[in-house]
Design a protein around this motif. Structure first.
Motif, PDB file in Angstrom:
ATOM      1  N   GLU A 142       0.857  -1.186   0.000  1.00 29.21           N
ATOM      2  CA  GLU A 142       0.000   0.000   0.000  1.00 29.21           C
ATOM      3  C   GLU A 142       0.895   1.238   0.000  1.00 29.21           C
ATOM      4  O   GLU A 142       2.021   1.208   0.506  1.00 29.21           O
ATOM      5  CB  GLU A 142      -0.907   0.057   1.239  1.00 29.21           C
ATOM      6  CG  GLU A 142      -2.001  -0.990   1.264  1.00 29.21           C
ATOM      7  CD  GLU A 142      -2.955  -0.798   2.432  1.00 29.21           C
ATOM      8  OE1 GLU A 142      -3.267   0.364   2.780  1.00 29.21           O
ATOM      9  OE2 GLU A 142      -3.374  -1.814   3.019  1.00 29.21           O
ATOM     10  N   HIS A 175       0.460   5.623   0.597  1.00 30.60           N
ATOM     11  CA  HIS A 175      -0.442   6.713   0.972  1.00 30.60           C
ATOM     12  C   HIS A 175       0.353   7.998   1.187  1.00 30.60           C
ATOM     13  O   HIS A 175       1.478   7.970   1.681  1.00 30.60           O
ATOM     14  CB  HIS A 175      -1.202   6.387   2.264  1.00 30.60           C
ATOM     15  CG  HIS A 175      -1.971   5.113   2.189  1.00 30.60           C
ATOM     16  ND1 HIS A 175      -3.267   5.052   1.741  1.00 30.60           N
ATOM     17  CD2 HIS A 175      -1.619   3.835   2.520  1.00 30.60           C
ATOM     18  CE1 HIS A 175      -3.690   3.786   1.785  1.00 30.60           C
ATOM     19  NE2 HIS A 175      -2.706   3.033   2.256  1.00 30.60           N
ATOM     20  N   THR A 176      -0.274   9.128   0.824  1.00 30.26           N
ATOM     21  CA  THR A 176       0.309  10.438   1.073  1.00 30.26           C
ATOM     22  C   THR A 176      -0.398  11.090   2.253  1.00 30.26           C
ATOM     23  O   THR A 176      -1.629  11.055   2.345  1.00 30.26           O
ATOM     24  CB  THR A 176       0.162  11.349  -0.177  1.00 30.26           C
ATOM     25  OG1 THR A 176       0.822  10.726  -1.274  1.00 30.26           O
ATOM     26  CG2 THR A 176       0.783  12.710   0.083  1.00 30.26           C
ATOM     27  N   VAL A 177       0.364  11.672   3.167  1.00 29.77           N
ATOM     28  CA  VAL A 177      -0.210  12.279   4.379  1.00 29.77           C
ATOM     29  C   VAL A 177      -1.010  13.536   3.995  1.00 29.77           C
ATOM     30  O   VAL A 177      -0.455  14.477   3.418  1.00 29.77           O
ATOM     31  CB  VAL A 177       0.900  12.652   5.386  1.00 29.77           C
ATOM     32  CG1 VAL A 177       0.303  13.354   6.604  1.00 29.77           C
ATOM     33  CG2 VAL A 177       1.669  11.396   5.807  1.00 29.77           C
ATOM     34  N   LEU A 233      -3.782  15.198   8.868  1.00 32.93           N
ATOM     35  CA  LEU A 233      -2.984  14.229   9.622  1.00 32.93           C
ATOM     36  C   LEU A 233      -1.527  14.664   9.776  1.00 32.93           C
ATOM     37  O   LEU A 233      -0.722  13.940  10.362  1.00 32.93           O
ATOM     38  CB  LEU A 233      -3.048  12.857   8.952  1.00 32.93           C
ATOM     39  CG  LEU A 233      -4.422  12.183   8.879  1.00 32.93           C
ATOM     40  CD1 LEU A 233      -4.318  10.829   8.189  1.00 32.93           C
ATOM     41  CD2 LEU A 233      -5.028  12.026  10.272  1.00 32.93           C
ATOM     42  N   VAL A 289      -1.107   7.965  12.292  1.00 32.37           N
ATOM     43  CA  VAL A 289      -1.437   8.282  10.908  1.00 32.37           C
ATOM     44  C   VAL A 289      -1.634   6.995  10.101  1.00 32.37           C
ATOM     45  O   VAL A 289      -2.554   6.883   9.285  1.00 32.37           O
ATOM     46  CB  VAL A 289      -0.344   9.163  10.272  1.00 32.37           C
ATOM     47  CG1 VAL A 289      -0.608   9.377   8.783  1.00 32.37           C
ATOM     48  CG2 VAL A 289      -0.273  10.506  10.996  1.00 32.37           C
ATOM     49  N   GLU A 330      -4.987   5.579  10.631  1.00 30.62           N
ATOM     50  CA  GLU A 330      -6.022   6.336   9.920  1.00 30.62           C
ATOM     51  C   GLU A 330      -6.041   5.985   8.436  1.00 30.62           C
ATOM     52  O   GLU A 330      -7.104   5.826   7.832  1.00 30.62           O
ATOM     53  CB  GLU A 330      -5.767   7.841  10.074  1.00 30.62           C
ATOM     54  CG  GLU A 330      -6.019   8.389  11.462  1.00 30.62           C
ATOM     55  CD  GLU A 330      -7.495   8.680  11.692  1.00 30.62           C
ATOM     56  OE1 GLU A 330      -8.261   8.638  10.708  1.00 30.62           O
ATOM     57  OE2 GLU A 330      -7.873   8.935  12.843  1.00 30.62           O
ATOM     58  N   LEU A 331      -4.860   5.888   7.833  1.00 32.72           N
ATOM     59  CA  LEU A 331      -4.767   5.672   6.396  1.00 32.72           C
ATOM     60  C   LEU A 331      -4.909   4.213   5.992  1.00 32.72           C
ATOM     61  O   LEU A 331      -5.224   3.912   4.836  1.00 32.72           O
ATOM     62  CB  LEU A 331      -3.434   6.214   5.872  1.00 32.72           C
ATOM     63  CG  LEU A 331      -3.214   7.724   6.008  1.00 32.72           C
ATOM     64  CD1 LEU A 331      -1.819   8.099   5.509  1.00 32.72           C
ATOM     65  CD2 LEU A 331      -4.276   8.494   5.231  1.00 32.72           C
ATOM     66  N   GLU A 356      -8.850   0.696  -0.369  1.00 34.66           N
ATOM     67  CA  GLU A 356      -8.749   1.969  -1.093  1.00 34.66           C
ATOM     68  C   GLU A 356     -10.128   2.560  -1.379  1.00 34.66           C
ATOM     69  O   GLU A 356     -10.337   3.777  -1.264  1.00 34.66           O
ATOM     70  CB  GLU A 356      -7.990   1.758  -2.410  1.00 34.66           C
ATOM     71  CG  GLU A 356      -6.499   1.530  -2.220  1.00 34.66           C
ATOM     72  CD  GLU A 356      -5.793   1.243  -3.533  1.00 34.66           C
ATOM     73  OE1 GLU A 356      -6.488   1.064  -4.557  1.00 34.66           O
ATOM     74  OE2 GLU A 356      -4.547   1.185  -3.528  1.00 34.66           O
ATOM     75  N   GLN A 402     -11.416   4.125   1.755  1.00 39.76           N
ATOM     76  CA  GLN A 402     -10.720   5.377   2.051  1.00 39.76           C
ATOM     77  C   GLN A 402     -11.119   6.491   1.088  1.00 39.76           C
ATOM     78  O   GLN A 402     -11.246   7.650   1.485  1.00 39.76           O
ATOM     79  CB  GLN A 402      -9.203   5.159   1.991  1.00 39.76           C
ATOM     80  CG  GLN A 402      -8.673   4.289   3.118  1.00 39.76           C
ATOM     81  CD  GLN A 402      -7.213   3.935   2.941  1.00 39.76           C
ATOM     82  OE1 GLN A 402      -6.678   4.003   1.843  1.00 39.76           O
ATOM     83  NE2 GLN A 402      -6.551   3.552   4.018  1.00 39.76           N
ATOM     84  N   ASP A 403     -11.344   6.125  -0.187  1.00 43.95           N
ATOM     85  CA  ASP A 403     -11.725   7.117  -1.194  1.00 43.95           C
ATOM     86  C   ASP A 403     -13.220   7.440  -1.145  1.00 43.95           C
ATOM     87  O   ASP A 403     -13.699   8.274  -1.918  1.00 43.95           O
ATOM     88  CB  ASP A 403     -11.364   6.617  -2.599  1.00 43.95           C
ATOM     89  CG  ASP A 403      -9.871   6.459  -2.795  1.00 43.95           C
ATOM     90  OD1 ASP A 403      -9.103   7.041  -1.996  1.00 43.95           O
ATOM     91  OD2 ASP A 403      -9.460   5.735  -3.728  1.00 43.95           O
TER      92      ASP A 403
END
Length: 325
Positions: A9, A11-13, A17, A25, A28-29, A161, A164-165
Motif C-alpha cells: 500500500e 499513501h500520502t499524508v 494528519l 497516521v 487512519e490511512l 482503497e 478510504q476514497d
C-alpha cells in the motif's frame, strides 16, 4: 514470496494528519490492518516514510509518503468452525454475505469462537493469509445485513482503497425514536467517549464522520429512515442519530430507557420490549470489482424482526388515525 503475494500500500499524508505520530497516521490511512500489526511493520521496516525506516512515535508531515511492503501472516490463533453463512455472492476475489443479528464479526475477549471470522476460515480457508481474515469493514454484533470480505490480496488492497476514497456505497435502514419531517446530514466527529470507554461519542478531537439520512416512513412516535455513510466510524449511525436526539429503537448503548408513545397498544408495547437490538440493517452495498473494474451492487431484504417492528408501528399509527375519525 512473489511480489503479487505481498501486502503493498502507498499513501500520502493529508493536511489533517500532518504533524502526528506515524503509528496514529498509519492507523487512519490503513484501517484494514490492526494497530498492533502496523506497529510491528513500522518497527521491522516494512512500513516506511519516504523510503526510510522510522519509529512508531516519529512525526510525519504533509505530503510524506507512507509505503507498506509486507508479508501476510497466517492467523494461527483463529480456529475454523462450521458455521452457516448466508452467501449473497462469491468469486475468487470477493465473498459477500448477509450477516444475521447476533453474530460477532471478529474474535475478541469474550468471543473467542463462534464469530464470522471462524466461519470464514472454514468456508474460505485462503483468508487466513489476509489481514483480519479478509474483513475490511465490519458490522456491529447486533446489526444485520450485507458486508463484503476479501478473498485475495488484490481484493483486500482495492476494497481498503475504495473505503478510504469513499467510493464504496453503503446504505442502511434504521428506525429511530421520535419523528422528523425530512432528511438531513450529520457532520460531526466521532471518538471514544471521554468517560465510558465502551461507547463512542461526538467529540471535538474525534475523527471526521458524515451520515446522510432520508425519511422513508413516519409513524406516531418513530421514523423509518435510510442512511448513507461517507465515513465508517465505529457505531457511526447509532452515535449520530443519538446526537440529534433520535436514537435507534432497541439500542442498548445509546438508546436510553424505552420510551412509549401516547396511546401505545399492548401489541406495540410487547414488540418494542422484545426488540433487544439496535434497529439497524445494512441494506445495500455498491463497489468496483477489484479485478474487472465492473461496478457491482447487492441488496438484502429486511430480517423478520425488523419487518415485524415496522408492521407493529404501522398498525399503531393506523389505529390512532381511526380513533381520530
Amino acid at each position: 514470496m512473489t511480489a503479487e503475494n505481498r501486502i503493498t500500500e502507498s499513501h500520502t499524508v493529508p493536511p489533517e494528519l500532518s504533524d502526528r505520530r506515524l503509528d496514529q497516521v498509519a492507523a487512519e490511512l490503513m484501517p484494514g490492518h490492526s494497530r498492533s500489526r502496523l506497529q510491528s511493520w513500522i518497527k521491522s521496516g516494512q512500513l516506511t516514510v519516504n523510503g526510510r525506516a522510522c519509529k512508531p512515535r516519529d512525526k510525519v508531515m504533509l505530503d510524506d509518503r507512507l509505503e507498506l511492503d509486507a508479508e501476510p501472516e497466517v492467523q494461527v490463533s483463529w480456529q475454523a468452525e462450521s458455521i452457516e453463512l448466508d452467501v449473497v455472492y462469491e468469486d475468487e476475489h470477493l465473498l459477500v454475505i448477509n450477516k444475521p443479528a447476533g453474530l460477532v464479526v471478529h474474535p475478541a475477549a469474550g468471543h473467542a469462537d463462534g464469530t464470522l471470522v471462524n466461519a470464514l476460515l472454514h468456508y474460505a480457508p485462503e483468508v487466513d493469509k489476509l489481514p483480519r481474515a479478509g474483513i475490511v469493514h465490519r458490522l456491529d454484533k447486533d446489526t444485520s445485513g450485507i458486508m463484503v470480505v476479501a478473498r485475495s490480496l488484490i481484493a483486500h488492497t482495492s476494497l481498503v482503497e475504495q473505503l478510504q476514497d469513499r467510493t464504496m456505497g453503503r446504505e442502511y435502514e434504521a428506525v429511530m425514536v421520535g419523528t422528523i419531517t425530512g432528511g438531513g446530514t450529520v457532520d460531526a466527529p466521532i471518538g471514544r467517549h471521554p468517560r465510558d470507554r465502551k461507547k463512542m461519542a461526538v467529540v471535538k478531537a474525534g475523527k471526521p464522520a458524515v451520515t446522510h439520512y432520508r425519511l422513508v416512513e413516519r409513524f406516531a412516535a418513530h421514523t423509518h429512515v435510510r442512511c448513507q455513510l461517507e465515513s465508517g466510524r465505529t457505531h457511526q449511525i447509532r452515535v449520530h442519530m443519538a446526537h440529534i436526539k433520535h436514537p435507534l429503537v432497541g439500542d442498548p448503548l445509546y438508546g436510553g430507557r424505552m420510551r412509549l408513545p401516547p396511546g401505545t397498544t399492548d401489541e406495540l408495547r410487547d414488540v418494542l420490549a422484545a426488540f433487544q437490538r439496535q434497529a439497524l440493517h445494512a441494506r445495500r452495498l455498491t463497489l468496483e470489482h477489484p479485478a474487472t473494474g465492473e461496478v457491482l451492487s447487492w441488496e438484502t431484504d429486511l430480517p423478520a424482526d425488523f419487518t415485524g417492528l415496522l408492521a407493529a408501528l404501522r398498525a399503531h399509527r393506523e389505529a390512532l388515525e381511526q380513533d381520530a375519525l
